[in-house]
Design a protein around this motif. Structure first.
Motif, short mmCIF file in Angstrom:
data_model
loop_
_atom_site.label_atom_id
_atom_site.label_comp_id
_atom_site.label_asym_id
_atom_site.label_seq_id
_atom_site.Cartn_x
_atom_site.Cartn_y
_atom_site.Cartn_z
N ASP A 44 43.53 31.11 40.51
CA ASP A 44 44.23 30.86 41.77
C ASP A 44 43.73 31.89 42.80
O ASP A 44 42.91 32.75 42.50
N ARG A 45 44.21 31.79 44.01
CA ARG A 45 43.72 32.68 45.07
C ARG A 45 43.98 34.16 44.79
O ARG A 45 43.11 34.99 45.01
N ALA A 46 45.16 34.48 44.28
CA ALA A 46 45.48 35.88 44.00
C ALA A 46 44.60 36.46 42.91
O ALA A 46 44.10 37.59 43.02
N THR A 47 44.39 35.70 41.85
CA THR A 47 43.55 36.16 40.75
C THR A 47 42.11 36.33 41.22
O THR A 47 41.47 37.35 40.94
N THR A 48 41.60 35.36 41.94
CA THR A 48 40.23 35.41 42.43
C THR A 48 40.05 36.63 43.35
O THR A 48 39.07 37.38 43.22
N LYS A 49 40.98 36.86 44.24
CA LYS A 49 40.89 38.02 45.14
C LYS A 49 40.90 39.31 44.34
O LYS A 49 40.12 40.23 44.62
#
Length: 159
Positions: A44-49
């Motif tokens: 997800d976006r948080a993990t990727t960031k």
């Protein structure tokens, strides 16, 4: 345990990043390669960031167009850039049989599309020898697909 896996890969990424910094090395690490379906679930976006904005996928598909489209989709959903940890053809259950020329054309098609896809920042062709996607013969001579890879990158470097 998606949440637990996310926590694990983020902690692993942070630990290796910190340890390399401690010894004065600028090293990128922990490109956690996963198949496309797992990446869609986990990254997800948080993990990727938290992992430096990179999603690494192993992805085998029927057409070059599908590969490029899937990369764009995972980049959009994750908010990151994509490294192809593994790709290649033919996979018999996906691509059927391919002649050496058909394999080379498939590889060239992938390279052309991916070179235009701003979401791709790296790739790794799989496999050198010993599998259905091999690009070198057992005697060490290149198949047409290996020559396509070489020629493509030589052309890009001339531009």
């Amino acid at each position: 345990d998606v949440a637990g896996h996310r926590k694990f890969i983020i902690a692993e990424y942070q630990a290796t990043t910190q340890e390399f910094k401690k010894i004065g090395k600028d090293v990128e690490s922990n490109y956690s390669s996963m198949n496309f379906d797992v990446a869609k679930l986990v990254m997800d976006r948080a993990t990727t960031k938290s992992m430096g904005g990179i999603v690494t996928i192993d992805h085998y598909v029927k057409t070059p167009q599908q590969l490029s489209s899937d990369i764009s989709n995972i980049a959009q959903s994750s908010g990151g850039k994509v490294i192809l940890g593994e790709f290649g053809a033919p996979i018999p259950d996906i691509n059927g049989k391919m002649s050496e020329v058909e394999q080379a054309e498939w590889v060239r098609g992938v390279l052309e599309l991916l070179s235009e896809n701003p979401n791709v920042i790296g790739l790794n062709y799989w496999i050198n020898t010993g599998g259905s996607t091999e690009i070198w013969r057992e005697d060490g001579t290149p198949k047409a697909a290996a020559i396509e890879l070489k020629n493509f990158f030589q052309e890009v470097n001339k531009k």
